[in-house]
Write an enzyme that holds these catalytic residues in place. Structure first.
Site, short mmCIF file in Angstrom:
data_model
loop_
_atom_site.label_atom_id
_atom_site.label_comp_id
_atom_site.label_asym_id
_atom_site.label_seq_id
_atom_site.Cartn_x
_atom_site.Cartn_y
_atom_site.Cartn_z
N TYR A 18 0.84 -1.20 0.00
CA TYR A 18 0.00 0.00 0.00
C TYR A 18 0.87 1.26 0.00
CZ TYR A 18 -4.34 2.57 0.83
OH TYR A 18 -5.43 3.39 0.70
N HIS A 22 1.25 3.94 -3.22
CA HIS A 22 0.88 5.34 -2.97
C HIS A 22 2.07 6.29 -3.06
CE1 HIS A 22 -2.97 3.63 -1.87
NE2 HIS A 22 -3.45 4.85 -2.05
N TYR A 41 -5.33 16.48 -0.57
CA TYR A 41 -5.69 15.09 -0.24
C TYR A 41 -4.47 14.42 0.40
CZ TYR A 41 -7.95 10.51 -1.04
OH TYR A 41 -8.53 9.28 -0.90
N TRP A 79 -7.71 1.49 -10.33
CA TRP A 79 -6.90 1.80 -9.13
C TRP A 79 -7.57 1.24 -7.88
CZ3 TRP A 79 -2.17 3.27 -7.88
CH2 TRP A 79 -1.93 3.78 -6.61
N TRP A 80 -8.87 1.46 -7.77
CA TRP A 80 -9.61 0.96 -6.61
C TRP A 80 -9.58 -0.56 -6.54
CZ3 TRP A 80 -14.54 4.49 -7.01
CH2 TRP A 80 -14.21 5.79 -6.61
#
Length: 109
Positions: A18, A22, A41, A79-80
């Protein structure tokens, strides 16, 4: 401008991956976030609880429409599909939520 905070679990076996993905988010995903009027964000990780805290500022006028636009984007969907199996939504989240919404109780500029 509306500030938004959300929380979500992260499966411990996926923490390194993760963080890795990212560190290099796809440019088209970042562009879609900006097109949907989201600024500042940020995602934070709290270990050892493995909680993700997301914060952003919404600068648009219709968050539901912008969220629907983002959800309809095929690249964002891809992406999700990578991220979601790594995540562990909170059991206490509201119906229809993946990330659990949080109430803002204090802010200072």
């Amino acid at each position: 401008m509306k500030r938004m905070g959300m929380i979500l679990g992260l499966r411990p076996e996926h923490i390194a991956e993760y963080k890795r993905i990212h560190a290099d988010v796809w440019p088209s995903v970042l562009a879609r976030i900006s097109q949907c009027h989201i600024r500042n964000y940020t995602i934070f990780l709290r270990e050892p609880e493995n909680l993700l805290f997301a914060y952003w500022e919404y600068h648009g006028t219709d968050f539901a429409a912008d969220a629907a636009e983002m959800a309809a984007d095929p690249v964002t969907q891809d992406w999700w599909k990578i991220c979601m199996p790594m995540q562990a939504p909170l059991e206490t989240r509201a119906e229809g939520e993946w990330w659990a919404s949080m109430e803002e109780v204090f802010h200072h500029d």
